[in-house]
Motif scaffolding. Structure first.
Motif, PDB file in Angstrom:
ATOM      1  N   LEU A  44     -30.626 -35.075  16.445  1.00 44.61           N
ATOM      2  CA  LEU A  44     -31.910 -35.128  17.136  1.00 44.61           C
ATOM      3  C   LEU A  44     -32.839 -36.027  16.332  1.00 44.61           C
ATOM      4  CD1 LEU A  44     -33.330 -33.782  19.595  1.00 44.61           C
ATOM      5  CD2 LEU A  44     -34.267 -32.130  17.972  1.00 44.61           C
ATOM      6  N   PRO A  45     -33.420 -37.071  16.952  1.00 40.37           N
ATOM      7  CA  PRO A  45     -34.211 -38.047  16.194  1.00 40.37           C
ATOM      8  C   PRO A  45     -35.635 -37.591  15.905  1.00 40.37           C
ATOM      9  CG  PRO A  45     -34.097 -38.712  18.481  1.00 40.37           C
ATOM     10  CD  PRO A  45     -33.238 -37.481  18.349  1.00 40.37           C
ATOM     11  N   VAL A  46     -35.899 -36.306  15.926  1.00 40.26           N
ATOM     12  CA  VAL A  46     -37.206 -35.760  15.558  1.00 40.26           C
ATOM     13  C   VAL A  46     -36.971 -34.529  14.694  1.00 40.26           C
ATOM     14  CG1 VAL A  46     -38.407 -36.597  17.610  1.00 40.26           C
ATOM     15  CG2 VAL A  46     -37.340 -34.345  17.656  1.00 40.26           C
ATOM     16  N   SER A  47     -37.969 -34.186  13.888  1.00 41.12           N
ATOM     17  CA  SER A  47     -37.862 -33.001  13.040  1.00 41.12           C
ATOM     18  C   SER A  47     -38.438 -31.788  13.750  1.00 41.12           C
ATOM     19  CB  SER A  47     -38.621 -33.230  11.723  1.00 41.12           C
ATOM     20  OG  SER A  47     -40.015 -33.302  11.971  1.00 41.12           O
ATOM     21  N   LEU A  48     -38.064 -30.601  13.268  1.00 46.42           N
ATOM     22  CA  LEU A  48     -38.632 -29.380  13.820  1.00 46.42           C
ATOM     23  C   LEU A  48     -40.150 -29.353  13.606  1.00 46.42           C
ATOM     24  CD1 LEU A  48     -36.000 -26.692  12.737  1.00 46.42           C
ATOM     25  CD2 LEU A  48     -36.256 -27.784  14.961  1.00 46.42           C
ATOM     26  N   ARG A  49     -40.583 -29.913  12.499  1.00 50.98           N
ATOM     27  CA  ARG A  49     -42.020 -29.951  12.212  1.00 50.98           C
ATOM     28  C   ARG A  49     -42.758 -30.833  13.227  1.00 50.98           C
ATOM     29  NH1 ARG A  49     -44.766 -28.325   7.922  1.00 50.98           N
ATOM     30  NH2 ARG A  49     -42.811 -27.919   6.818  1.00 50.98           N
ATOM     31  N   GLU A  50     -42.154 -31.955  13.589  1.00 48.83           N
ATOM     32  CA  GLU A  50     -42.768 -32.829  14.598  1.00 48.83           C
ATOM     33  C   GLU A  50     -42.881 -32.124  15.947  1.00 48.83           C
ATOM     34  OE1 GLU A  50     -41.697 -37.374  14.137  1.00 48.83           O
ATOM     35  OE2 GLU A  50     -39.933 -36.145  13.730  1.00 48.83           O
ATOM     36  N   VAL A  51     -41.818 -31.409  16.306  1.00 49.36           N
ATOM     37  CA  VAL A  51     -41.835 -30.690  17.583  1.00 49.36           C
ATOM     38  C   VAL A  51     -42.907 -29.618  17.566  1.00 49.36           C
ATOM     39  CG1 VAL A  51     -40.506 -29.252  19.156  1.00 49.36           C
ATOM     40  CG2 VAL A  51     -39.399 -31.170  17.988  1.00 49.36           C
ATOM     41  N   ALA A  52     -43.011 -28.895  16.456  1.00 48.24           N
ATOM     42  CA  ALA A  52     -44.022 -27.848  16.342  1.00 48.24           C
ATOM     43  C   ALA A  52     -45.425 -28.432  16.478  1.00 48.24           C
ATOM     44  CB  ALA A  52     -43.882 -27.129  15.002  1.00 48.24           C
ATOM     45  N   ARG A  53     -45.639 -29.586  15.864  1.00 49.99           N
ATOM     46  CA  ARG A  53     -46.950 -30.231  15.951  1.00 49.99           C
ATOM     47  C   ARG A  53     -47.250 -30.653  17.389  1.00 49.99           C
ATOM     48  NH1 ARG A  53     -46.443 -33.158  11.757  1.00 49.99           N
ATOM     49  NH2 ARG A  53     -45.534 -35.000  12.746  1.00 49.99           N
ATOM     50  N   GLU A  54     -46.238 -31.124  18.104  1.00 51.00           N
ATOM     51  CA  GLU A  54     -46.413 -31.540  19.495  1.00 51.00           C
ATOM     52  C   GLU A  54     -46.753 -30.339  20.388  1.00 51.00           C
ATOM     53  OE1 GLU A  54     -46.414 -34.161  22.813  1.00 51.00           O
ATOM     54  OE2 GLU A  54     -46.461 -34.541  20.653  1.00 51.00           O
ATOM     55  N   VAL A  55     -46.115 -29.197  20.106  1.00 57.09           N
ATOM     56  CA  VAL A  55     -46.368 -27.984  20.892  1.00 57.09           C
ATOM     57  C   VAL A  55     -47.704 -27.360  20.524  1.00 57.09           C
ATOM     58  CG1 VAL A  55     -45.515 -25.661  21.416  1.00 57.09           C
ATOM     59  CG2 VAL A  55     -43.908 -27.551  21.160  1.00 57.09           C
TER      60      VAL A  55
END
Length: 216
Positions: A44-55
């Motif tokens: 997956l080309p994104v981190s869990l931290r990036e996803v959390a920030r987006e949400v």
């Protein structure tokens, strides 16, 4: 000389003067080997931290649902397959309500598949980047199975209305699916041309060809 340079020097002697092209070829061959080895990773080309920030949630909250990026990538792929099949089924139902025959219902599903792919390019990349070995449970059915069965059932519906192909329904379904996905892949990557009408035109042409072959 740093450690990496020392290792590289010890592992391989320098090419004699004038053989730089040979080294270039070896580098490209090495890249090809490494890419082959990584084909099944589908990271997956994104981190869990990036996803959390987006949400808009704390990064720690991600781990309540996904243990790591691999698990999240798998969930993205599974959800993508479920959604594209749902879109195809909805298109089929709407066409049927309008009195369409099986051939036109097949066309509607093909258009729904391509519309989903165009709208969800990143998700589609994850869906088709996951082979069966990337799922944890060895006995688990790959989620692509539901999409495959949707194509096969659409072809079989055409057979119930009198169409007959030289090959079996599975072969025809694979031909259609391969053509549509292949055209989508080319559309996303070549010449900077991303006119969605090109995809729609291709869908009509390939479905017409499949139906003509079934009318022989």
């Amino acid at each position: 000389m740093n450690q990496d340079s020392a290792i590289a020097t010890n592992a391989r002697r320098r090419n004699p003067r004038g053989q730089g092209e040979r080294l270039r070829e070896e580098i490209l061959a090495a890249v090809a080997r490494l890419l082959d080895e990584k084909l099944a990773e589908s990271a997956l080309p994104v981190s869990l931290r990036e996803v959390a920030r987006e949400v808009g949630i704390a990064a720690q909250s991600m781990y309540l649902h996904f243990a790591d990026k691999q698990q999240l990538a798998q969930a993205v792929a599974e959800d993508g397959y479920q959604r594209v099949v749902a879109a195809m089924q909805e298109a089929d139902a709407q066409a049927s309500e309008q009195g369409a025959d099986a051939g036109e219902r097949l066309r509607a599903q093909a258009n729904a598949f391509c519309s989903f792919a165009v709208a969800e390019r990143g998700v589609v990349r994850m869906m088709f980047g996951h082979d069966a070995s990337s799922f944890d449970d060895p006995g688990q059915v790959h989620p692509a199975r539901q999409l495959w069965e949707q194509w096969v059932n659409a072809i079989r519906e055409c057979e119930t209305q009198g169409l007959s192909w030289p090959d079996d329904a599975e072969s025809v379904a694979m031909l259609l699916w391969s053509a549509l996905f292949g055209r989508f892949a080319l559309w996303t990557s070549t010449f900077g041309r991303h006119d969605e009408e090109e995809i729609t035109t291709f869908v009509d042409r390939i479905v017409d060809a499949v139906l003509r072959d079934g009318n022989r």
